[in-house]
Write a protein that holds these residues in place. Sequence first.
Motif, PDB file in Angstrom:
ATOM      1  N   ASN A  81       0.827  -1.197   0.000  1.00  0.00           N
ATOM      2  CA  ASN A  81       0.000   0.000   0.000  1.00  0.00           C
ATOM      3  C   ASN A  81       0.873   1.262   0.000  1.00  0.00           C
ATOM      4  O   ASN A  81       0.564   2.242  -0.681  1.00  0.00           O
ATOM      5  CB  ASN A  81      -0.948  -0.018   1.193  1.00  0.00           C
ATOM      6  N   THR A  82       1.971   1.219   0.746  1.00  0.00           N
ATOM      7  CA  THR A  82       2.914   2.340   0.756  1.00  0.00           C
ATOM      8  C   THR A  82       3.468   2.573  -0.651  1.00  0.00           C
ATOM      9  O   THR A  82       3.566   3.716  -1.101  1.00  0.00           O
ATOM     10  CB  THR A  82       4.064   2.078   1.749  1.00  0.00           C
ATOM     11  N   ILE A  83       3.806   1.495  -1.323  1.00  0.00           N
ATOM     12  CA  ILE A  83       4.324   1.608  -2.695  1.00  0.00           C
ATOM     13  C   ILE A  83       3.266   2.258  -3.586  1.00  0.00           C
ATOM     14  O   ILE A  83       3.554   3.213  -4.324  1.00  0.00           O
ATOM     15  CB  ILE A  83       4.731   0.227  -3.255  1.00  0.00           C
ATOM     16  N   HIS A 143       9.955  -6.844  -2.659  1.00  0.00           N
ATOM     17  CA  HIS A 143      10.580  -5.585  -2.257  1.00  0.00           C
ATOM     18  C   HIS A 143      11.345  -4.931  -3.411  1.00  0.00           C
ATOM     19  O   HIS A 143      11.182  -3.731  -3.665  1.00  0.00           O
ATOM     20  CB  HIS A 143      11.514  -5.813  -1.067  1.00  0.00           C
ATOM     21  N   ASP A 144      12.140  -5.697  -4.096  1.00  0.00           N
ATOM     22  CA  ASP A 144      12.956  -5.134  -5.181  1.00  0.00           C
ATOM     23  C   ASP A 144      12.082  -4.536  -6.284  1.00  0.00           C
ATOM     24  O   ASP A 144      12.329  -3.413  -6.737  1.00  0.00           O
ATOM     25  CB  ASP A 144      13.874  -6.201  -5.784  1.00  0.00           C
ATOM     26  N   ASN A 145      11.054  -5.264  -6.698  1.00  0.00           N
ATOM     27  CA  ASN A 145      10.205  -4.779  -7.785  1.00  0.00           C
ATOM     28  C   ASN A 145       9.374  -3.576  -7.373  1.00  0.00           C
ATOM     29  O   ASN A 145       9.157  -2.662  -8.179  1.00  0.00           O
ATOM     30  CB  ASN A 145       9.320  -5.903  -8.325  1.00  0.00           C
ATOM     31  N   GLY A 146       8.930  -3.536  -6.126  1.00  0.00           N
ATOM     32  CA  GLY A 146       8.178  -2.382  -5.653  1.00  0.00           C
ATOM     33  C   GLY A 146       9.011  -1.116  -5.668  1.00  0.00           C
ATOM     34  O   GLY A 146       8.577  -0.071  -6.176  1.00  0.00           O
ATOM     35  N   VAL A 147      10.200  -1.195  -5.149  1.00  0.00           N
ATOM     36  CA  VAL A 147      11.089  -0.026  -5.118  1.00  0.00           C
ATOM     37  C   VAL A 147      11.510   0.356  -6.537  1.00  0.00           C
ATOM     38  O   VAL A 147      11.534   1.541  -6.883  1.00  0.00           O
ATOM     39  CB  VAL A 147      12.311  -0.286  -4.203  1.00  0.00           C
ATOM     40  N   GLN A 148      11.807  -0.630  -7.357  1.00  0.00           N
ATOM     41  CA  GLN A 148      12.187  -0.333  -8.745  1.00  0.00           C
ATOM     42  C   GLN A 148      11.043   0.346  -9.498  1.00  0.00           C
ATOM     43  O   GLN A 148      11.282   1.234 -10.322  1.00  0.00           O
ATOM     44  CB  GLN A 148      12.629  -1.609  -9.461  1.00  0.00           C
ATOM     45  N   ALA A 149       9.801  -0.031  -9.209  1.00  0.00           N
ATOM     46  CA  ALA A 149       8.654   0.619  -9.844  1.00  0.00           C
ATOM     47  C   ALA A 149       8.635   2.105  -9.513  1.00  0.00           C
ATOM     48  O   ALA A 149       8.387   2.939 -10.386  1.00  0.00           O
ATOM     49  CB  ALA A 149       7.351  -0.050  -9.391  1.00  0.00           C
ATOM     50  N   LEU A 150       8.911   2.431  -8.258  1.00  0.00           N
ATOM     51  CA  LEU A 150       8.944   3.841  -7.864  1.00  0.00           C
ATOM     52  C   LEU A 150      10.094   4.581  -8.522  1.00  0.00           C
ATOM     53  O   LEU A 150       9.937   5.732  -8.967  1.00  0.00           O
ATOM     54  CB  LEU A 150       9.042   3.970  -6.342  1.00  0.00           C
ATOM     55  N   GLU A 199       5.164  -2.581 -15.263  1.00  0.00           N
ATOM     56  CA  GLU A 199       5.636  -3.969 -15.356  1.00  0.00           C
ATOM     57  C   GLU A 199       6.244  -4.410 -14.016  1.00  0.00           C
ATOM     58  O   GLU A 199       6.022  -5.538 -13.573  1.00  0.00           O
ATOM     59  CB  GLU A 199       6.649  -4.115 -16.492  1.00  0.00           C
ATOM     60  N   LYS A 200       6.985  -3.537 -13.383  1.00  0.00           N
ATOM     61  CA  LYS A 200       7.570  -3.858 -12.069  1.00  0.00           C
ATOM     62  C   LYS A 200       6.482  -4.065 -11.018  1.00  0.00           C
ATOM     63  O   LYS A 200       6.602  -4.937 -10.154  1.00  0.00           O
ATOM     64  CB  LYS A 200       8.549  -2.769 -11.624  1.00  0.00           C
ATOM     65  N   LEU A 201       5.409  -3.277 -11.097  1.00  0.00           N
ATOM     66  CA  LEU A 201       4.305  -3.471 -10.158  1.00  0.00           C
ATOM     67  C   LEU A 201       3.647  -4.832 -10.370  1.00  0.00           C
ATOM     68  O   LEU A 201       3.284  -5.515  -9.404  1.00  0.00           O
ATOM     69  CB  LEU A 201       3.266  -2.355 -10.300  1.00  0.00           C
ATOM     70  N   LYS A 202       3.508  -5.241 -11.629  1.00  0.00           N
ATOM     71  CA  LYS A 202       2.960  -6.573 -11.919  1.00  0.00           C
ATOM     72  C   LYS A 202       3.860  -7.662 -11.357  1.00  0.00           C
ATOM     73  O   LYS A 202       3.389  -8.645 -10.779  1.00  0.00           O
ATOM     74  CB  LYS A 202       2.790  -6.765 -13.423  1.00  0.00           C
ATOM     75  N   SER A 210       4.363 -11.370  -4.726  1.00  0.00           N
ATOM     76  CA  SER A 210       3.588 -11.313  -3.493  1.00  0.00           C
ATOM     77  C   SER A 210       2.642 -12.512  -3.391  1.00  0.00           C
ATOM     78  O   SER A 210       2.492 -13.115  -2.316  1.00  0.00           O
ATOM     79  CB  SER A 210       2.802 -10.005  -3.427  1.00  0.00           C
ATOM     80  N   GLU A 211       1.992 -12.852  -4.500  1.00  0.00           N
ATOM     81  CA  GLU A 211       1.118 -14.028  -4.514  1.00  0.00           C
ATOM     82  C   GLU A 211       1.905 -15.293  -4.193  1.00  0.00           C
ATOM     83  O   GLU A 211       1.427 -16.167  -3.466  1.00  0.00           O
ATOM     84  CB  GLU A 211       0.433 -14.159  -5.863  1.00  0.00           C
ATOM     85  N   LYS A 212       3.113 -15.382  -4.722  1.00  0.00           N
ATOM     86  CA  LYS A 212       3.949 -16.554  -4.458  1.00  0.00           C
ATOM     87  C   LYS A 212       4.382 -16.587  -2.998  1.00  0.00           C
ATOM     88  O   LYS A 212       4.440 -17.654  -2.379  1.00  0.00           O
ATOM     89  CB  LYS A 212       5.147 -16.570  -5.403  1.00  0.00           C
ATOM     90  N   VAL A 213       4.681 -15.419  -2.422  1.00  0.00           N
ATOM     91  CA  VAL A 213       5.031 -15.356  -0.998  1.00  0.00           C
ATOM     92  C   VAL A 213       3.878 -15.904  -0.167  1.00  0.00           C
ATOM     93  O   VAL A 213       4.078 -16.729   0.733  1.00  0.00           O
ATOM     94  CB  VAL A 213       5.388 -13.918  -0.554  1.00  0.00           C
ATOM     95  N   MET A 214       2.669 -15.462  -0.475  1.00  0.00           N
ATOM     96  CA  MET A 214       1.507 -15.926   0.287  1.00  0.00           C
ATOM     97  C   MET A 214       1.306 -17.433   0.129  1.00  0.00           C
ATOM     98  O   MET A 214       1.000 -18.128   1.097  1.00  0.00           O
ATOM     99  CB  MET A 214       0.255 -15.159  -0.140  1.00  0.00           C
ATOM    100  N   SER A 215       1.501 -17.930  -1.068  1.00  0.00           N
ATOM    101  CA  SER A 215       1.359 -19.359  -1.320  1.00  0.00           C
ATOM    102  C   SER A 215       2.414 -20.159  -0.555  1.00  0.00           C
ATOM    103  O   SER A 215       2.109 -21.173   0.079  1.00  0.00           O
ATOM    104  CB  SER A 215       1.473 -19.635  -2.815  1.00  0.00           C
ATOM    105  N   VAL A 216       3.646 -19.693  -0.608  1.00  0.00           N
ATOM    106  CA  VAL A 216       4.733 -20.391   0.089  1.00  0.00           C
ATOM    107  C   VAL A 216       4.528 -20.332   1.599  1.00  0.00           C
ATOM    108  O   VAL A 216       4.776 -21.304   2.309  1.00  0.00           O
ATOM    109  CB  VAL A 216       6.115 -19.834  -0.320  1.00  0.00           C
ATOM    110  N   LEU A 217       4.046 -19.191   2.108  1.00  0.00           N
ATOM    111  CA  LEU A 217       3.776 -19.095   3.544  1.00  0.00           C
ATOM    112  C   LEU A 217       2.689 -20.087   3.960  1.00  0.00           C
ATOM    113  O   LEU A 217       2.765 -20.697   5.034  1.00  0.00           O
ATOM    114  CB  LEU A 217       3.371 -17.680   3.933  1.00  0.00           C
TER     115      LEU A 217
END
Length: 127
Positions: free
Chosen positions: A8-10, A62-69, A82-85, A91-98
């Motif tokens: 959300n911050t991004i 994290h990397d893609n969010g900051v790079q998008a900005l 594209e970086k936001l995508k 993020s979806e993969k993080v949630m799945s792995v968690l």
Amino acid sequence: MDHIVWKNTIYQKFTSRNYEKIENIANHHQCRLGKWFYEGEGRAFEHLKSYSQLEGYHKNVHDNGVQALELIKNDELTQSLEKLKLMESASEKVMSVLSQLSHEITDELAKNDDMEAKLGNKEDELF
């Protein structure tokens, strides 16, 4: 939940075009998940398959969010989107792995309980 707040911050910075202090946005070591993963209780689970899968996806969020900005700051809209995508995909993969990790931890704890119960029964037989 923390990653939703982080993303959300991004998005807030992206839509408001507020690019001040981009360098102060928490990286994958500084957020709560990163601290759990690298310094905290999470290390107790580093032998589990899902634990090792988590790091790369988490770093990509994290990397893609900051790079998008950084890209939108330089008026590179297409690349920024594209970086936001990529951030969302990671993020979806993080949630799945968690979720997978949660199941692995539950299974491991159940096995430990079974082992303790079996050892307890054996101990009763010995005395």
